[in-house]
Scaffold this active site. Structure first.
Site, short mmCIF file in Angstrom:
data_model
loop_
_atom_site.label_atom_id
_atom_site.label_comp_id
_atom_site.label_asym_id
_atom_site.label_seq_id
_atom_site.Cartn_x
_atom_site.Cartn_y
_atom_site.Cartn_z
N GLU A 2 4.42 1.19 16.10
CA GLU A 2 4.54 2.55 16.65
C GLU A 2 3.62 3.53 15.93
O GLU A 2 3.06 4.44 16.54
CB GLU A 2 5.99 3.01 16.55
CG GLU A 2 6.28 4.35 17.19
CD GLU A 2 5.97 4.38 18.68
OE1 GLU A 2 4.90 4.91 19.02
OE2 GLU A 2 6.76 3.86 19.49
N LYS A 58 -7.03 3.41 19.25
CA LYS A 58 -5.70 3.74 19.76
C LYS A 58 -5.61 3.56 21.27
O LYS A 58 -4.64 3.01 21.79
CB LYS A 58 -5.35 5.17 19.37
CG LYS A 58 -5.17 5.35 17.85
CD LYS A 58 -5.12 6.82 17.46
CE LYS A 58 -4.94 7.02 15.97
NZ LYS A 58 -5.19 8.43 15.58
N GLY A 66 0.69 8.83 15.60
CA GLY A 66 1.57 9.14 14.48
C GLY A 66 3.04 9.13 14.82
O GLY A 66 3.59 8.09 15.21
N LYS A 114 -4.18 0.52 13.30
CA LYS A 114 -4.72 0.50 14.65
C LYS A 114 -6.00 -0.32 14.76
O LYS A 114 -6.22 -1.02 15.74
CB LYS A 114 -4.97 1.92 15.15
CG LYS A 114 -5.89 2.73 14.26
CD LYS A 114 -5.41 4.15 14.06
CE LYS A 114 -4.43 4.18 12.92
NZ LYS A 114 -4.07 5.53 12.46
N GLY A 120 3.64 6.55 0.76
CA GLY A 120 4.43 7.50 -0.01
C GLY A 120 5.44 8.23 0.87
O GLY A 120 6.61 8.38 0.51
N GLY A 162 0.83 -1.21 0.00
CA GLY A 162 0.00 0.00 0.00
C GLY A 162 0.86 1.25 0.00
O GLY A 162 1.57 1.52 0.96
#
Lengths: 436, 436
Positions: B129, B205, B134, B105, B16, B10
């Site tokens: 992580e 989260k 983030g 998550k 990216g 992905g």
């Protein structure tokens, strides 16, 4: 699984905290580490006190050298401090193939290269989370958590004593001397506060942060160190009027020409989170190229917060000691053969903005003279504050905030301003960082 | 040393960013990791776009299953998201003996137990992580940096979209709907914002944080989830008058009877650092018994901040994969055979303070009736605000802040208050946490 046997050198404040927390949280720590971590022997000169603290739960000796040679000990925790016997003991422990955990910032900032080289040779870990910012896991964050980033700069409140003093000076409008006495009474400052208030402790810590951020050797002797003992309450007040707070920051920044490494009182915009870190708390702001700014906040000193970091290192060693030493997290975050020889820049080459306060005659043309000098030196002005003279006075204060320039430009301009007959005495100069 | 070969599943925003940062900082990352970390193959349905992004620097395929079976791949990075094919791919990669790095998550909060069990069986690392907050290394901080502590609670701003919306609502006094539209226009909120604004993302989260803090299995289905879509700008204003800010917090707390696990709008004292975290930023406050409170702040989303966490995991796996799997940092911080079976408490058993707003007739005795009901339910009042009725109105608002009580007590009291003939409509109830 077999317990990990720890030899503790020095059971003062942090040593006592480490002993207490390891006992109190033994079950929780074992659930995490996969095996018990136990202090098997404590070495302290004051055997009676050490025995009272440990309550017979482990052996107590007065000879620390016996501990670093004890074949039953897996990890040595050094909490003696200083460069003297602590250095000998750490090197001896490594020599004997033991992993070392230490809170000794002074030792690492000055003799780190020698210690890490020896540890590499012997394939052992040297962990030092407790050396910087007490209980905040800042070493781990920079060395591991931000490893994707080209770190650009770090700025930290890494000395709780001075942050407490600065908070009190601002809050109550008191002088440095008055607040220092109060801090000593409350136990926030030591009887001889020099290391803290003159910035030496913060410089040890930022030296270590600089090494793990930029992949350079520790080189405390190159750090520029200025404390808060000469800071005037007046400047705290003027800074506030201009929307800034004054904090003692340890700053290290990567520039093309080299690394900045400095500790000094710094004006910071009041709206930044770090400007609002009050009392004895610590906070470290790290700027990375991918992640942007991240901030880490917590207690930077005290028995249990520091013990938290010491024990985290014990758990880390327990978890990771079996990793191939060539692959393990490097002591200074970068592979030892990959350290850069970027120079640490002298303070005259540092780039920063300035707060300048000067006492001037209340006459026409004064401001024109001063601003002309700044312009000639290529320094542009960001903000200015001129007070009306007090009733009956012929002099007043001018405060100028500059844009960023090189320190030697500022030095040259300040010398010329001081030479003006209308300017009384010295110009007060503080550095200002926008931290963005 | 031999490079580490990564297969990327992905290549959207985060993929990216991961590709870009790995390329840009290749030298810096290699200096840290001891060997190059390179994306060897990218799998994405849109092969044309993926090829444009990677510019021919690596192989691009449309079949992700080919990547997880590729014998040359050491680590699989899963950035597809969701529970469907992502789960299959992660399990398959593990099955094939590959380490996995994921930012997913939702997958971990719901299917984490199954995935970690499989990883244990195969002796591989699963690093995540990027799944929480983030670029902030909060997983590492809790799992490793605070391992000495009995964690007491965690409270976090872990959804940037909702924090942006709440900041704007407060700043500009606008309604939720208006600000949501603006956030969508600016790209801070998705076209279908449900997952963010209804608290589901934050609940994923905090479920993960709860597991690594307390050593319990991930159990998203037990989380209490409330978003901000019903939040009234009026309450933000009243909260401010009382010295509070409203934040969407993910909260997990250890109590004797079990674990609290909840997401909801929360009043927080305005002077707390976390109350001053504005815009799309994230921050997590962790309370440990030894360290006290520590706070971690940074960007919780975006291409490069999230890539920072993904790559930190890649470096971690590179550094630590050689450690004996029995000793390595456990996936969920605690040894798998040491997970506690503490129940997650239903919301009715949660302990918190409350903000109650009610619309009442401006008549004598109203306040006496209301406070009597609260007293009878054992709820004590911490603060109160009663507005004068607007000109020509016969009704007014009463706002009450309570001390901590059990939620079912509050429910009972609210039902009785709503039954009073002088009280109009429903009582607005928000939870309040002092975070100390």
């Amino acid at each position: 699984m077999k317990p990990i046997n720890v030899g503790l050198l020095g059971i003062g404040t942090v040593g006592g905290g480490t002993f207490t927390v390891l006992q109190r949280n033994a079950e929780e720590i074992t659930r995490r580490a996969g095996r018990p971590i136990q202090i098997t022997v404590v070495a302290d000169k004051d055997v009676t006190r050490a025995t009272a603290i440990t309550g017979g739960a482990c052996k107590v000796v007065d000879d620390a050298f016996a501990v670093v040679s004890d074949p039953n000990i897996d990890i040595v925790v050094e909490l003696i401090g200083g460069y003297g016997v602590a250095k000998e003991l750490v090197l001896k422990a490594i020599e004997n193939g033991k992993h070392v955990v230490t809170a000794n910032k002074a030792l690492l900032a000055v003799h780190g290269s020698e210690i890490f080289a020896k540890a590499r040779e012997k394939g052992v870990m040297v962990a030092f989370e407790a050396a910087v910012a007490g209980g905040i896991p800042i070493i781990k964050a920079v060395r591991e958590g931000l490893s994707a980033n080209r770190i650009q700069w770090i700025a930290g409140i890494i000395n709780g004593t001075t942050n407490f003093i600065l908070s009190e000076m601002r809050d109550k409008g008191l002088s440095f001397e008055t607040v220092l006495k109060e801090a000593q009474r409350l136990g926030y400052a030591e009887a001889d506060p020099t290391f803290d208030v003159e910035g030496v402790d913060a410089a040890h810590k930022v030296t270590i942060l600089s090494a793990i951020a930029f992949g350079i050797p520790v080189q405390f002797d190159k750090a520029h160190v200025e404390g808060i003992s000469k800071l005037d309450a007046t400047d705290i007040k003027y800074a506030e009027q201009l929307g800034y707070r004054i904090k003692l920051l340890g700053i290290t920044r990567r520039r093309e020409q080299g690394i900045e490494l400095r500790v000094h009182p710094t004006l910071v915009p009041a709206k930044r989170l770090i400007a609002n870190v009050e009392g004895a708390m610590n906070a470290v702001l790290v700027q990375g190229d991918a992640v942007g700014a991240t901030l880490y906040y917590g207690k930077g000193a005290g028995a249990e917060p520091t013990a938290s970091a010491v024990i985290a290192d014990l758990v880390d060693v327990t978890r990771l000691a079996t990793a191939d030493p060539e692959n393990r997290v490097p002591h200074l975050a970068f592979q030892p053969d990959q350290l850069a020889d970027l120079p640490v820049l002298p303070i005259s080459e540092v780039e920063t903005a300035y707060y300048l306060r000067m006492r001037v005659e209340d006459k026409p043309g004064v401001l024109a003279d001063i601003t002309r000098i700044l312009a000639d030196e290529g320094i542009s002005i960001d903000a200015m504050l001129q007070r009306e003279p007090d009733e009956g006075e012929a002099q007043t204060d001018i405060i100028i905030l500059t844009h960023i320039c090189v320190e030697k430009q500022a030095d040259a301009a300040i010398a010329k301003v001081e030479a003006l007959p209308v300017v009384q005495g010295k110009v007060t100069r503080l550095r200002l960082e926008n931290l963005q």
